[in-house]
Design a protein around this motif. Structure first.
Motif, PDB file in Angstrom:
ATOM      1  N   ILE A  33     -38.505  47.817 -56.015  1.00  0.00           N
ATOM      2  CA  ILE A  33     -39.731  47.057 -55.883  1.00  0.00           C
ATOM      3  C   ILE A  33     -40.453  47.536 -54.639  1.00  0.00           C
ATOM      4  O   ILE A  33     -39.919  47.494 -53.533  1.00  0.00           O
ATOM      5  N   ALA A  34     -41.660  48.041 -54.846  1.00  0.00           N
ATOM      6  CA  ALA A  34     -42.379  48.721 -53.766  1.00  0.00           C
ATOM      7  C   ALA A  34     -42.769  47.750 -52.663  1.00  0.00           C
ATOM      8  O   ALA A  34     -42.970  46.557 -52.902  1.00  0.00           O
ATOM      9  N   LEU A  35     -42.880  48.291 -51.442  1.00  0.00           N
ATOM     10  CA  LEU A  35     -43.408  47.510 -50.325  1.00  0.00           C
ATOM     11  C   LEU A  35     -44.907  47.334 -50.540  1.00  0.00           C
ATOM     12  O   LEU A  35     -45.518  48.106 -51.272  1.00  0.00           O
ATOM     13  N   PRO A  36     -45.516  46.348 -49.878  1.00  0.00           N
ATOM     14  CA  PRO A  36     -46.969  46.273 -49.933  1.00  0.00           C
ATOM     15  C   PRO A  36     -47.582  47.553 -49.342  1.00  0.00           C
ATOM     16  O   PRO A  36     -46.964  48.202 -48.497  1.00  0.00           O
ATOM     17  N   ARG A  37     -48.781  47.874 -49.773  1.00  0.00           N
ATOM     18  CA  ARG A  37     -49.422  49.139 -49.411  1.00  0.00           C
ATOM     19  C   ARG A  37     -49.440  49.376 -47.888  1.00  0.00           C
ATOM     20  O   ARG A  37     -49.078  50.462 -47.423  1.00  0.00           O
ATOM     21  N   THR A  85     -43.370  58.658 -55.102  1.00  0.00           N
ATOM     22  CA  THR A  85     -41.958  58.297 -55.161  1.00  0.00           C
ATOM     23  C   THR A  85     -41.777  56.788 -55.075  1.00  0.00           C
ATOM     24  O   THR A  85     -41.237  56.160 -55.972  1.00  0.00           O
ATOM     25  N   TRP A  86     -42.248  56.195 -53.968  1.00  0.00           N
ATOM     26  CA  TRP A  86     -41.924  54.785 -53.731  1.00  0.00           C
ATOM     27  C   TRP A  86     -43.094  53.855 -53.956  1.00  0.00           C
ATOM     28  O   TRP A  86     -42.978  52.664 -53.726  1.00  0.00           O
ATOM     29  N   GLY A  87     -44.220  54.398 -54.404  1.00  0.00           N
ATOM     30  CA  GLY A  87     -45.366  53.541 -54.702  1.00  0.00           C
ATOM     31  C   GLY A  87     -45.100  52.707 -55.945  1.00  0.00           C
ATOM     32  O   GLY A  87     -44.118  52.919 -56.648  1.00  0.00           O
ATOM     33  N   PRO A  88     -45.983  51.736 -56.237  1.00  0.00           N
ATOM     34  CA  PRO A  88     -45.768  50.871 -57.404  1.00  0.00           C
ATOM     35  C   PRO A  88     -45.781  51.648 -58.716  1.00  0.00           C
ATOM     36  O   PRO A  88     -45.217  51.201 -59.712  1.00  0.00           O
ATOM     37  N   ASN A  89     -46.415  52.837 -58.739  1.00  0.00           N
ATOM     38  CA  ASN A  89     -46.389  53.648 -59.955  1.00  0.00           C
ATOM     39  C   ASN A  89     -45.481  54.853 -59.807  1.00  0.00           C
ATOM     40  O   ASN A  89     -45.489  55.756 -60.628  1.00  0.00           O
ATOM     41  N   GLY A  90     -44.718  54.894 -58.728  1.00  0.00           N
ATOM     42  CA  GLY A  90     -43.871  56.047 -58.472  1.00  0.00           C
ATOM     43  C   GLY A  90     -42.638  56.038 -59.357  1.00  0.00           C
ATOM     44  O   GLY A  90     -42.384  55.086 -60.089  1.00  0.00           O
ATOM     45  N   TYR A  91     -41.858  57.100 -59.256  1.00  0.00           N
ATOM     46  CA  TYR A  91     -40.698  57.177 -60.160  1.00  0.00           C
ATOM     47  C   TYR A  91     -39.561  56.249 -59.752  1.00  0.00           C
ATOM     48  O   TYR A  91     -38.700  55.933 -60.561  1.00  0.00           O
TER      49      TYR A  91
END
Lengths: 423, 350
Positions: free
Chosen positions: B324-328, B311-317
């Motif tokens: 813009i995703a948070l750092p891992r 969902t919220w990852g850099p490749n998520g929807y």
């Protein structure tokens, strides 16, 4: 002054007076022309932007429910089902129709289909588990990027999000008839969605209807009763004058005030839930009441006194005079006023903002206390969405709303023509 | 007679309707309120959640961050919302308010970042400014450009009057009205940030510093364009002399027709916003009322859906709609907190 002199004087001014009249007529025509031009521009803009909202773009694929790639041996097994990969058969089917795409293109290829395509595969298989291992022809909505490209490739107002490679695939699929445009029935079958392809107005229409039912059931009887009492029974004194002034003032109060009142009274005091058609209907009732009372009083006033006198003359009581004679004759005027008041309420958003009807609601409401939104609010929400494909949806929804409004106004005119009696 | 019967019948129906309306408060739908900036992201999650689980689709109201927190903190019970979204962190005063209304345990989740961009039509000359120049161009009062120790009404007409390196064309910027969260964030990040860099602002403004730093000019150079960001985008396309202020997701959706200004040497890219290198970046949050977990079905599952990598990852929807995703590391930490439903202590806000 002799007659002759008078005639000369009149002749002198005659030309000027004719000129004055011609000028006056010209101003009138000019005013109407400006109003018509504004209307035509508005309609042309909305229809020009919105007609594509009634078109959906779909892709028809041969989907093979392959147990291996889906990691699903038995479609009736609930646990395995929830872990199965429903995207795999879609990707395989896409590779079949776009043979030049390699394995590294999976992401680009998958992006052609709407994000809920995999849900459709899952639902189809869940409904008929025997399909596992078989092939079926299925039609999917394309992603909104593809839809925008297919419909608006040459329109500078839309920016195309597809890569050159994807554009090539789409062109080719369109040529082969795999991607097609057709009438957007989804638009009339769904509630709101964040995917423009799946977004529909049904939820908003049902919400509007429920709200209007509450409004009509409350405001018409109360409004008519108030009008009859004030017009026929109430004594003429300072107090009734005061009420009359207040009703006339209420008709001019900005609608958002009624929303504030609704929030304070119905939600905070009575504890009714937010975002429901019941509260929306109550608030709009407050807003429509003055309109209905004023028009109903005018309708009662226009019934000639001779009718009342004739009824009284043959011994009817005051109550009988009103209910048997005045009310039936005034009813067409009352109905017309009510329908126009309802049409006003149908287009209202501001008071609904405060009672929580401006909300994202996917499920179509099924009762008066289900969360719902209404048509004008749906337009407002779509017009503010970042996705470009919502622009045409908003314009299409405006057309639906206008159809309802024109329908209601036409009904009012028809009723007046048909039922009104001229004296 | 018929008319009377109809009239009586309709009154009866209306009465029955009012009787039915006595509060039916048990609800099984999650109610979410809050920021209009988080709304486009939260609605996508809510819809997916509704389609992929047995729970009903949550209801989302866009009330603004402040309005959402006010509703959220009003109390515990099904008539109050379960989750509120915010485009800024909860203020200590809001936390106090929650506590005093019985909303004791609040779980805070940071979901990602959003950037505020200054964009123009890609046919126009692009802007490369720093925060100080931005402040000087848009503030209501600025230090007297002829020297001296007083503040004057903003005299700058053209960008090149502010600094000769900037384009020689009139300052015309369209932005959101004061009711908008984007405007709040713009004032806080850009105006106050730029104000700090004016060397002698303390002595010039004295105790009116806040007012001076937050005031945006009203002489027509800054045009309030309404809450609808699409409107600004449309105007920019037809007017190449103007710039517009709005959220990053609108830039991404219109990347074919718009370009973004470089601010302090940074373009608003995913990486620059996520790492806070881009100066106009802000974090997005949501807050969960722990007392409602177990009362309203599906809250942990919704939070789980929101905080999953797909969902919220850099490749998520959500990345597809412009989050813009948070750092891992931050994602892992936030997801862990959310899963355990660790409530806030209030100290983290100070």
């Amino acid at each position: 002054m002799s007659n002759h002199e008078q005639a000369a004087l009149v002749r002198q001014s005659l030309k000027r007076r004719y000129r004055k009249e011609r000028r006056f007529r010209f101003y009138g025509i000019l005013a109407i022309a400006i109003a018509l031009a504004a209307l035509v521009t508005l309609f042309a803009d909305i229809i020009g932007k919105g007609y594509t909202g009634f078109i959906k773009t779909t892709m028809t694929l041969e989907v093979r429910f392959d147990p291996k790639t889906m990691y699903l041996e038995d479609a009736t097994d609930k646990d395995a089902f929830s872990m199965a990969d429903f995207k795999a058969p879609l990707l395989a089917a896409l590779h079949d129709v776009v043979p030049e795409a390699g394995d590294s293109d999976d992401r680009d290829l998958g992006h052609l289909l709407s994000s809920y395509a995999a849900n459709k595969v899952r639902d189809t298989l869940e409904a008929d588990p025997s399909l596992l291992g078989k092939t079926q022809t299925m039609t999917f909505l394309v992603s909104d990027d593809v839809s925008v490209y297919v419909k608006h490739a040459d329109d500078p107002n839309y920016s195309i999000q597809l890569s050159e490679k994807q554009q090539g695939w789409v062109d080719q699929l369109q040529e082969r008839g795999i991607i097609q445009n057709s009438f957007n029935d989804v638009f009339f079958q769904n509630g709101d969605s964040r995917d423009p392809g799946h977004a529909g107005v049904l939820g908003a229409i049902v919400g509007s209807v429920l709200t209007m039912v509450v409004t009509l059931l409350l405001s018409f009887p109360i409004g008519v009763a108030a009008a009859i009492y004030l017009e026929e029974f109430a004594p003429q004194n300072k107090f009734t004058d005061f009420i009359e002034v207040n009703i006339n003032n209420l008709a001019a109060v900005p609608s958002i005030i009624f929303g504030l009142l609704g929030l304070a009274v119905f939600i905070n005091l009575f504890g009714l839930p937010r975002s429901v058609p019941l509260v929306g209907g109550l608030v709009l009732t407050l807003m429509t009441l003055p309109t209905i009372i004023i028009s109903s009083r005018a309708a009662i006033k226009s019934v000639p006194p001779s009718i009342r006198e004739a009824a009284e003359g043959i011994g009817a009581s005051k109550m009988q005079v009103v209910l048997h004679h005045v009310l039936p004759l005034a009813l067409p005027g009352m109905l017309t006023g009510s329908i126009i008041g309802m049409a006003q309420a149908l287009g209202e958003t501001a008071p609904l903002l405060l009672i929580g009807m401006v909300a994202f609601i996917v499920d179509v409401p099924s009762g008066f206390v289900d969360a719902a939104t209404v048509l004008p609010v749906q337009i407002f929400l779509w017009a503010g969405s970042p996705e470009l494909a919502f622009i045409e949806r908003a314009s299409a929804a405006i057309m639906v709303l206008l159809t309802f409004l024109i329908g209601m106004n036409a009904l009012a005119i028809w009723l007046r023509r048909r039922l009104e009696r001229r004296w | 007679m018929k008319t009377i019967k109809t009239a009586v019948a309709s009154v009866a129906v209306a009465g029955a309707l009012a009787a039915v309306s006595t509060p039916t408060l048990a609800r099984d739908t999650i109610n979410i309120v809050g920021s209009s900036t988080v709304y486009p992201f939260a609605t996508v999650v809510a819809e997916r959640f509704g389609r992929n689980t047995k729970f009903p689709t949550p209801k989302l109201e866009s009330t603004g961050s402040g309005g959402g927190l006010k509703l959220f903190c009003a109390g515990v019970g099904t008539e109050h919302p379960d989750i509120t979204n915010a485009s800024r962190r909860m203020k200590p005063s809001e936390f106090e308010r929650c506590q005093s209304n019985g909303v004791k345990d609040i779980v805070e989740v940071k979901i990602g970042s959003d950037g505020i961009v200054i964009a123009s039509s890609n046919k126009a000359e692009n802007l490369d400014v720093n925060l100080k120049e931005l402040y000087l161009a848009l503030a209501k009062q600025v230090p007297d450009p002829d020297g001296g120790d007083k503040l004057v009404a903003n005299p700058y007409k053209n960008w090149s009057d502010v600094d000769s390196s900037l384009p020689n064309k009139p300052i015309r910027v369209m932005g959101p009205p004061p009711t908008s969260g984007t405007r709040d964030a713009f004032v806080e990040l850009a105006m106050e940030g730029g104000c700090e860099e004016v060397a002698n602002i303390e002595e010039l403004a004295g105790d009116k510093k806040d007012e001076v730093c937050q005031g945006i000019r009203e002489d027509g150079a800054f045009i309030e364009a309404g809450e609808n960001d699409n409107l600004i985008v449309q105007k920019l396309a037809s007017d190449t002399s103007a710039y517009g202020i709005f959220g990053y997701s609108f830039l991404e959706e219109n990347s074919g027709t718009l370009q973004a200004a470089t601010i302090n040497g940074e373009q608003p890219t995913q990486d620059a916003i996520s790492s806070d290198a881009y100066p106009l970046a802000r974090s997005l949050w949501f807050y969960v009322k722990k007392a409602h977990v177990g009362v309203i079905p599906g809250i942990p599952e919704y939070v789980g859906e929101f905080t999953s990598e797909s969902t919220w990852g850099p490749n998520g929807y959500l990345a597809d709609v412009g989050l813009i995703a948070l750092p891992r590391d931050a994602r892992v930490q936030q997801a862990k907190n959310a899963k355990a439903m660790t409530p806030m202590t209030g100290d983290e806000l100070k």
